[in-house]
Write a protein that holds these residues in place. Structure first.
Motif, PDB file in Angstrom:
ATOM      1  N   GLY A 109     -17.114 -16.613   1.586  1.00  0.00           N
ATOM      2  CA  GLY A 109     -17.543 -17.603   0.580  1.00  0.00           C
ATOM      3  C   GLY A 109     -16.799 -19.042   0.973  1.00  0.00           C
ATOM      4  O   GLY A 109     -17.540 -19.970   1.069  1.00  0.00           O
ATOM      5  N   ALA A 212     -23.058 -16.759  -0.790  1.00  0.00           N
ATOM      6  CA  ALA A 212     -22.392 -17.552  -1.768  1.00  0.00           C
ATOM      7  C   ALA A 212     -22.797 -18.851  -1.962  1.00  0.00           C
ATOM      8  O   ALA A 212     -22.884 -19.577  -0.780  1.00  0.00           O
ATOM      9  N   THR A 219     -17.558 -18.789  -4.647  1.00  0.00           N
ATOM     10  CA  THR A 219     -16.692 -18.089  -4.110  1.00  0.00           C
ATOM     11  C   THR A 219     -16.004 -17.067  -4.971  1.00  0.00           C
ATOM     12  O   THR A 219     -15.910 -15.832  -4.739  1.00  0.00           O
TER      13      THR A 219
END
Length: 246
Positions: A109, A212, A219
């Motif tokens: 992420g 993400a 994240t």
């Protein structure tokens, strides 16, 4: 329902993309070995401690139940079958999701949020093969090995408590364990379960991290999804595999 089917399709396509990106290259092998150390070897302490406490609790509760029926010497059988068939693979995978799965999702992420994945694509480097495949392969290798660590510490802790604290004869404990555990029915199928759990834990963690949203909130959401979805999938697969294998 449509959203669920679409999500399953996205996970399936991502899995095919991962499998297609596996290459017998030196750089990918080097990254995989490093990930085995990062997400596998560094997870040994929590797996070992968790296995030891599970063994202690199962021995204590099982002894109280077995003594009621005059079967205290069957404590080794109860502990070994429970740990090999259910608690070992399941709890190892759940602990792995909480420790390493969340870390993988957070790393991917952050790479998405800082445009590192986009930069790899601009340099004509497959980001899936570079950052996802090593983590995926390392997880599939590490989870069965961590399951062995969990089972070993559970049985050793159970034996210690049974012999030195509860007064159970150690010979009866090990004899009942040896006579009840089968190489394939228990030992082998425990690692079949753990390998399947490793595939899906790795797939979920890498998918939610890789896709993400490129924001701090994205994240955070990916990290949470890796733990929640991974743990629920482990429990769901455990039911299916138990119904199939046993």
């Amino acid at each position: 329902m449509r959203e669920m089917i679409a999500a399953l399709g996205r996970f399936g396509l991502f899995l095919l993309r991962i499998l297609g990106a596996i290459r017998p290259s030196r750089s990918q092998w080097r990254d995989t070995v490093r990930q085995i150390y990062v997400i596998g070897a560094r997870s040994v302490p929590i797996i070992a401690v968790g296995g030891a406490f599970v063994g202690l609790v199962m021995t204590l509760q099982g002894y109280r139940a077995l003594v009621t029926f005059g079967a205290g010497n069957a404590l080794g059988t109860m502990l070994s079958l429970t740990v090999f068939r259910e608690l070992g693979p399941v709890l190892t995978a759940i602990l792995f999701c909480g420790r390493a799965g969340s870390a993988m999702a957070a790393e991917l992420g952050l790479m998405r949020a800082t445009d590192q994945i986009t930069s790899l694509s601009m340099m004509a480097i497959d980001p899936v093969g570079k950052v996802v495949v090593p983590r995926f392969v390392a997880t599939v290798i590490s989870v069965p090995l961590l399951t062995a660590v969990f089972i070993a510490f559970s049985i050793l802790a159970g034996w210690f408590q049974a012999e030195f604290l509860l007064g159970v004869d150690g010979g009866y404990f090990w004899a009942s364990l040896q006579s009840s555990v089968d190489l394939w029915e228990d030992y082998g199928q425990a690692f079949v379960k753990s390998a399947v759990f490793g595939v899906f834990c790795a797939l979920i963690a890498t998918h939610v991290g890789f896709h993400a949203k490129p924001t701090p909130e994205g994240t955070s959401v990916a990290t949470t999804q890796a733990v929640v979805y991974g743990s629920l999938m482990v429990l769901f697969l455990d039911f299916l595999l138990s119904a199939t294998l046993y």
